[in-house]
Motif scaffolding. Structure first.
Motif, PDB file in Angstrom:
ATOM      1  N   ARG A  83       3.266   1.433  -4.147  1.00  0.00           N
ATOM      2  CA  ARG A  83       2.389   2.459  -4.720  1.00  0.00           C
ATOM      3  C   ARG A  83       3.195   3.609  -5.313  1.00  0.00           C
ATOM      4  O   ARG A  83       2.838   4.173  -6.345  1.00  0.00           O
ATOM      5  CB  ARG A  83       1.454   2.985  -3.630  1.00  0.00           C
ATOM      6  N   PHE A  84       4.298   3.959  -4.658  1.00  0.00           N
ATOM      7  CA  PHE A  84       5.132   5.064  -5.124  1.00  0.00           C
ATOM      8  C   PHE A  84       6.346   4.586  -5.925  1.00  0.00           C
ATOM      9  O   PHE A  84       6.922   5.350  -6.700  1.00  0.00           O
ATOM     10  CB  PHE A  84       5.605   5.904  -3.935  1.00  0.00           C
ATOM     11  N   PHE A  85       6.725   3.314  -5.724  1.00  0.00           N
ATOM     12  CA  PHE A  85       7.873   2.762  -6.454  1.00  0.00           C
ATOM     13  C   PHE A  85       7.480   1.419  -7.077  1.00  0.00           C
ATOM     14  O   PHE A  85       7.964   0.361  -6.647  1.00  0.00           O
ATOM     15  CB  PHE A  85       9.073   2.592  -5.521  1.00  0.00           C
TER      16      PHE A  85
ATOM     17  N   ASP B 209       0.793  -1.231   0.000  1.00  0.00           N
ATOM     18  CA  ASP B 209       0.000   0.000   0.000  1.00  0.00           C
ATOM     19  C   ASP B 209       0.825   1.280   0.000  1.00  0.00           C
ATOM     20  O   ASP B 209       0.310   2.339  -0.389  1.00  0.00           O
ATOM     21  CB  ASP B 209      -0.929   0.015   1.221  1.00  0.00           C
ATOM     22  N   PHE B 210       2.072   1.184   0.408  1.00  0.00           N
ATOM     23  CA  PHE B 210       2.875   2.403   0.496  1.00  0.00           C
ATOM     24  C   PHE B 210       4.106   2.366  -0.408  1.00  0.00           C
ATOM     25  O   PHE B 210       4.291   3.245  -1.250  1.00  0.00           O
ATOM     26  CB  PHE B 210       3.298   2.659   1.954  1.00  0.00           C
TER      27      PHE B 210
END
Length: 305
Positions: free
Chosen positions: A284-286, A280-281
Motif C-alpha cells: 500500500r505504501f510501496f 495491506d500494509f
C-alpha cells in the motif's frame, strides 16, 4: 511395557521427532525446487496449481499441554519446538510446503485417532460397553431435542452452531480463501470444498467416539481429581499412554496426531497473515517495490508472525 516414570519411551520420541523432521524436510524440498521462481505468486498461491484438501484449526497451547503430560519436556519448550518448526518450513517453502505438510499431517491425525479408537474398542470387546457407559453418565446429549436456548449442548445447538461455523470456515476464513485462490480454476476450488468434507467428517466422528472412550475408561475415577493429570486437556494423551503401554511407539503416534493439527493450523495462519500484511500494509505504501524485495519482505513477515 510402560516406562517407570509414565512418560514416552524411545520409540515414541523417534516417531514424534520423525513427524517434525518430515514437515521441515518438505519445506526444504520446495525451497530448493522453487529457488528460481521466487515470486509472490508462487510463494503465496503456489502458481495456482495447488488443490488443498484438508484443514483443521487447533491452537498451539493444547497439544503442547498434552505433550507435557507424557514427556519430561516443560510446556514452554513444547510450545517453542512447535513454533520453530512451523516458522521454518512455512518461511522457506511457502504455500506449497504448507499444503503438502497439511496432507502429511492430516493422514497422521486420522491414523492417530483411529488407532486409539480401535485399540480401546478391542480392549472393551466392542463399542457396546463404551456406549452403555456414556448412557449411564448422560453423555449422549446430542440426541436432546429440547429447544431451550440456555442448554449448552443439544441437537439444535450442534446443528445450528455447526452450520454457522462451517459457513464461516468455508466462505470467510482467510486461510481457506487463500487456498481457493491457489487452485487453477473455480471448478477445482469447488471440488476441493466438497472433498474436504469427507476427511473432516470422519475425523470429527472419531474425535467424538474417542471422547466416549475416554469417559468409559475413567468412569468412576476422575483423572484430574485423582491427580493422574494436572489438567483435563491432558487426559487423552494419558489415556493413549495407558492403552498403548505394551505397544512402543503408538502413544507417540497419537500425540503426533495432536501436534500435526497444530503444525497445520499455525503454518496456514502464518502464511495467510504474511500475505495480508504484505498486501495491506507494505504494498500500500510501496507499490513499486522490486520482485526480489517482495520475496524478502514476505519471508521476513512470515518469521515475524
Amino acid at each position: 511395557m510402560e516406562s517407570s516414570n509414565g512418560y514416552f519411551q524411545v520409540a515414541d520420541f523417534v516417531i514424534f521427532g520423525g513427524i517434525l523432521l518430515s514437515s521441515a524436510a518438505i519445506g526444504i524440498y520446495f525451497a530448493y525446487k522453487d529457488r528460481r521462481d521466487e515470486t509472490i505468486e508462487n510463494y503465496y498461491f503456489g502458481r495456482r496449481n495447488v488443490s488443498p484438501i484438508f484443514y483443521l484449526g487447533i491452537t498451539v497451547y493444547l497439544p503442547a499441554l498434552a505433550l507435557s503430560a507424557v514427556t519430561i519436556l516443560e510446556l514452554k519448550w513444547t510450545i517453542a519446538i512447535t513454533s520453530i518448526v512451523c516458522t521454518f518450513y512455512t518461511t522457506i517453502g511457502g504455500l506449497k510446503a504448507v499444503v503438502w505438510t497439511d496432507l502429511l499431517q492430516s493422514l497422521i491425525m486420522l491414523g492417530g485417532v483411529l488407532s486409539l479408537f480401535i485399540r480401546a474398542t478391542l480392549l472393551y470387546g466392542g463399542f457396546g460397553d463404551i456406549w452403555d457407559a456414556a448412557e449411564r453418565g448422560n453423555r449422549l446429549n446430542f440426541f436432546k431435542l429440547d429447544i431451550d436456548p440456555r442448554i449448552r449442548s443439544s441437537t439444535w445447538t450442534h446443528l445450528i452452531g455447526g452450520a454457522v461455523g462451517g459457513c464461516y470456515s468455508a466462505c470467510c476464513n482467510q486461510v481457506t480463501v487463500q487456498r481457493y485462490l491457489s487452485c487453477d480454476s473455480v471448478r477445482s476450488s469447488r471440488i476441493a470444498v466438497w472433498l474436504q468434507w469427507i476427511p473432516s467428517t470422519i475425523l470429527l466422528m472419531l474425535c467424538v467416539a474417542n471422547g466416549l472412550v475416554l469417559y468409559a475408561y475413567y468412569e468412576g475415577c476422575d483423572p484430574v481429581l485423582s491427580g493422574l493429570v494436572a489438567k483435563s486437556d491432558q487426559t487423552i494423551p494419558r489415556l493413549a499412554l495407558e492403552l498403548f503401554r505394551d505397544m512402543p511407539g503408538m502413544a507417540g503416534m497419537f500425540v503426533s496426531a495432536a501436534f500435526s493439527g497444530t503444525l497445520s493450523s499455525v503454518s496456514s495462519g502464518v502464511n495467510s497473515l504474511s500475505a495480508l500484511a504484505l498486501e495491506d500494509f507494505v504494498l500500500r505504501f510501496f507499490p513499486t517495490i522490486p520482485k526480489r524485495k517482495k520475496m524478502l519482505c514476505s519471508k521476513l513477515l512470515s518469521k515475524f508472525h
